[in-house]
Enzyme design. Structure first.
Site, PDB file in Angstrom:
ATOM      1  N   HIS A  36       1.078  -1.169   0.232  1.00  0.00           N
ATOM      2  CA  HIS A  36      -0.225   0.264   0.549  1.00  0.00           C
ATOM      3  C   HIS A  36       0.857   1.247  -0.158  1.00  0.00           C
ATOM      4  CE1 HIS A  36      -3.597  -1.996   0.561  1.00  0.00           C
ATOM      5  NE2 HIS A  36      -4.303  -0.879   0.459  1.00  0.00           N
ATOM      6  N   LYS A 101     -11.605  -7.107   6.635  1.00  0.00           N
ATOM      7  CA  LYS A 101     -12.088  -7.787   8.019  1.00  0.00           C
ATOM      8  C   LYS A 101     -12.177  -6.066   9.348  1.00  0.00           C
ATOM      9  CE  LYS A 101      -8.004 -10.009  10.428  1.00  0.00           C
ATOM     10  NZ  LYS A 101      -8.067  -9.244  12.137  1.00  0.00           N
TER      11      LYS A 101
END
Lengths: 173, 286
Positions: A36, A101
């Site tokens: 990322h 999640k």
């Protein structure tokens, strides 16, 4: 049960509502912490991205090593909130979906609303089960990062729950 | 004096790493099944079924139960009358490396500053000496989704038990969906800051009582108090409506396990170490 395919189109995404259960066919890209950071640096420097984000889904996942005779090892979702600081710029660049999640930050929810994207949950802590929905795997970039590399996974009937929809509705609100 | 060799330790650790990561602990599996029976929330039931199915697939196919195969935490209990020939710690680290490699587990370990050294080890090793001439080895692979939610608080000695309970419940609430509920909550109360953290981790090894579990003897008063506190906290945590994946239901926690130790007149350390529903450990005596 709704069904979606990648690449996503805006209309399809706008039809998804919080708590919808969805089955996904198509491609997801595994991208976690370090990757990322790297992608965001590339975007800021206007460099060349390892894959086109437009209409795609990023899966926050770092699989285990692949056992002999298997397509992939255990490959469940990791905690999404660690990616929060990087997410808005990826959405601005064309990313339409994320799978992970847990909860997201306010800024991420706002960005999802602004760019009409979607955030899904999948069964957490169920990496063995989820490996059954992966049909193909290809390394896209940063092979040296091992589990943190970017992999392209071709999935079939991958089970998802809409957690944040394109109107900013949040399952945890 | 009984003698064992370092390579026996290495082989055992290797086996335990694979076993812990692919075969869910029996008490955890039983607790999940019993939770599924009691759960009324539809989505919670669906998730619990998926969790149980996942464990069965992992065991049958020798796959990791969770892709986060954790940082290996080793509890080493060495009999004081045992002679170990060779390099004990090196054997353990090598056993971890070989086990994680052979089991196709995940290389999740990096240098804390450079963050670039990818491998399967080192593990964290806790050594204690016990009576006898045996060594008891436990491998607890600890995933970091839940490890990141660890809390330590140094209370004043005058704190009420209610404040300690609230701290534990608040820690679970703030861990919420991110740490993969249903949890097992390890709590260490007493000792020093570091020792309370160790006890909280060790508490995860306590077996989860099943429905046929005998209530402990009231005459062992201190144990009974702890048992009552564990039950009370579990009931309250399961009223938080966090549930599997944080999507609601009464299955937020499978157990609360507390270990206590005497502490100093000036304080009360309380540490909480949460485990996700994939609470893995494997133990064997050599």
């Amino acid at each position: 049960m709704k069904r979606i395919k990648t690449p996503l189109n805006k209309k399809e995404v706008e039809n998804l509502k919080v708590a919808d259960e969805v089955l996904l066919d198509g491609i997801v890209y595994t991208v976690r912490d370090i990757a990322h950071k790297t992608l965001v640096e590339i975007i800021r420097k206007k460099g060349e991205m390892p894959f086109d984000l437009k209409g795609q889904i990023i899966y926050y996942c770092g699989p285990t090593n692949t056992p002999k005779g298997k397509i992939i090892g255990a490959c469940g979702p990791t905690t999404s909130s660690r990616m929060d600081e990087f997410t808005p710029i990826l959405l601005k660049t064309g990313l339409l979906g994320m799978i992970g999640k847990g909860r997201r930050s306010k800024k991420v929810i706002e960005a999802i609303k602004k760019y009409k994207a979607v955030y899904f949950l999948t069964y957490s802590g169920c990496g063995a089960l989820l490996s059954k929905y992966v049909k193909k795997i290809r390394t896209v970039a940063y092979k040296e990062l091992g589990p943190e590399a970017i992999y392209e996974l071709e999935v079939k009937d991958f089970p998802l729950i809409v957690a944040i929809d394109s109107k900013g509705g949040d399952i945890y609100a | 004096m009984r003698r064992i060799y370092d390579y026996q330790i290495k082989e055992l650790v290797k086996k335990l790493c694979i076993q812990a990561n692919t075969v869910l602990r029996r008490d955890v599996f039983a607790a999940l099944k019993s939770a599924l029976k009691k759960e009324k929330n539809k989505i919670a039931k669906r998730i619990l079924s998926a969790i149980i199915k996942n464990a069965l697939i992992a065991q049958k196919e020798g796959l990791a139960i969770c892709q986060d195969t954790g940082m290996a935490v080793i509890f080493l209990e060495v009999g004081q009358d045992l002679k170990i020939t060779g390099d004990l710690y090196k054997a353990i680290q090598e056993g971890v490396r070989q086990g994680y490699k052979k089991g196709y587990l995940r290389d999740s370990i990096v240098d804390p500053i450079l963050r670039n050294f990818l491998d399967f080890n080192p593990a964290v090793i806790h050594t204690e000496f016990i009576k006898g001439d045996r060594v008891r080895i436990t491998v607890l692979p600890k995933g970091f989704g839940c490890e990141n939610k660890t809390k330590l608080r140094m209370f004043n000695p005058t704190v009420s038990l209610k404040e300690v309970e609230d701290f534990i419940i608040e820690t679970v609430r703030s861990a919420g969906p991110d740490a993969c509920p249903p949890f097992v909550i390890g709590v260490g109360i007493g000792g020093t800051a570091d020792y309370a953290c160790f006890l909280a981790k060790k508490a995860l090894l306590k077996k989860i009582p099943n429905s046929k579990f005998q209530i402990p003897d009231k005459s062992k008063f201190s144990n009974f108090q702890i048992f009552k506190l564990e039950r009370k906290l579990l009931d309250e945590i399961n009223k938080l409506n966090i549930g599997p994946m944080g999507l609601g239901g009464k299955t937020t926690s499978l157990a609360v396990n507390i270990i206590t130790y005497p502490t100093h007149i000036a304080g009360l350390p309380v540490a909480i170490n949460i485990s996700c529903h994939v609470l893995r450990s494997a133990t064997e005596v050599l």
